[in-house]
Scaffold this motif. Structure first.
Motif, mmCIF file in Angstrom:
data_model
loop_
_atom_site.group_PDB
_atom_site.id
_atom_site.type_symbol
_atom_site.label_atom_id
_atom_site.label_comp_id
_atom_site.label_asym_id
_atom_site.label_seq_id
_atom_site.Cartn_x
_atom_site.Cartn_y
_atom_site.Cartn_z
ATOM 1 N N THR A 246 8.025 -4.883 3.382
ATOM 2 C CA THR A 246 7.350 -4.367 2.302
ATOM 3 C C THR A 246 5.654 -4.494 2.503
ATOM 4 N N TYR A 247 5.212 -5.598 2.875
ATOM 5 C CA TYR A 247 3.946 -5.787 3.192
ATOM 6 C C TYR A 247 3.371 -4.721 4.328
ATOM 7 N N SER B 186 3.454 2.908 1.451
ATOM 8 C CA SER B 186 3.746 2.537 -0.193
ATOM 9 C C SER B 186 2.377 1.953 -0.632
ATOM 10 N N LEU B 187 2.272 2.198 -1.999
ATOM 11 C CA LEU B 187 1.281 1.810 -2.562
ATOM 12 C C LEU B 187 1.268 0.667 -3.376
ATOM 13 N N MET B 188 0.244 -0.150 -3.329
ATOM 14 C CA MET B 188 0.079 -1.260 -4.155
ATOM 15 C C MET B 188 -0.102 -0.849 -5.683
ATOM 16 N N ASP C 107 -6.495 5.321 -0.374
ATOM 17 C CA ASP C 107 -5.259 4.540 0.035
ATOM 18 C C ASP C 107 -5.118 4.041 1.278
ATOM 19 N N ARG D 92 -0.659 -6.221 -7.875
ATOM 20 C CA ARG D 92 -0.247 -6.823 -6.381
ATOM 21 C C ARG D 92 -1.541 -6.837 -5.845
ATOM 22 N N ARG E 245 4.537 -1.842 4.913
ATOM 23 C CA ARG E 245 4.341 -0.609 4.084
ATOM 24 C C ARG E 245 2.873 -0.383 3.597
ATOM 25 N N TYR E 246 2.618 -1.727 2.918
ATOM 26 C CA TYR E 246 1.445 -1.447 2.442
ATOM 27 C C TYR E 246 0.260 -1.297 3.502
ATOM 28 N N GLU E 247 0.142 -1.962 4.455
ATOM 29 C CA GLU E 247 -0.651 -2.022 5.383
ATOM 30 C C GLU E 247 -0.638 -0.712 6.194
ATOM 31 N N ALA F 149 -5.517 0.333 3.096
ATOM 32 C CA ALA F 149 -4.533 -0.115 3.920
ATOM 33 C C ALA F 149 -5.199 -0.835 5.244
#
Length: 126
Positions: A39-40, A48-50, A8, A54, A42-44, A12
């Protein structure tokens, strides 16, 4: 076998690297994906996991194949020892924890502090 949390974190990092390489701001990538910038972000930072769907959308928006996305991750993995991977994961977890702690009110922060102190004798040497 790869540690899933480490994977993960690598995904990221790959997202951040692609944005940098292509000179795309988070806001631009988020807009292209139809997401809020937060939101994006948090993905980077892997908070947060995609979903797979997504991630496939990211491939489409960034015009990259899954192989191109994952190849640097696969080629990078063997060069990291387990100790280095654990240390990188530990650093990431510490950074995330500090971010969360900063958001707590004083009473809750004191409760967390007391809990950590109470746990310390049980975790020494692990």
């Amino acid at each position: 076998m790869i540690d899933l949390r480490q994977l993960d974190l690598l995904v990221a990092q790959r997202l951040r690297d692609l944005g940098t390489d292509r000179q795309l701001a988070q806001a631009k990538v988020a807009m292209l994906l139809g997401l809020k910038e937060a939101t994006y972000a948090r993905y980077e930072n892997a908070s947060s996991l995609m979903t797979v769907g997504r991630l496939l959308h990211v491939f489409e928006v960034l015009n990259i194949t899954p192989e191109e996305f994952f190849d640097p991750l696969v080629n990078e993995q063997p060069s990291h020892s387990k100790a280095e991977s654990r240390e990188a994961l530990r650093e990431q977890l510490m950074e995330e924890m500090v971010d969360h702690l900063k958001k707590l009110d004083d009473t809750t922060l004191k409760m967390v502090h007391d809990l950590v102190i109470a746990m310390e004798p049980r975790t020494i040497g692990r």
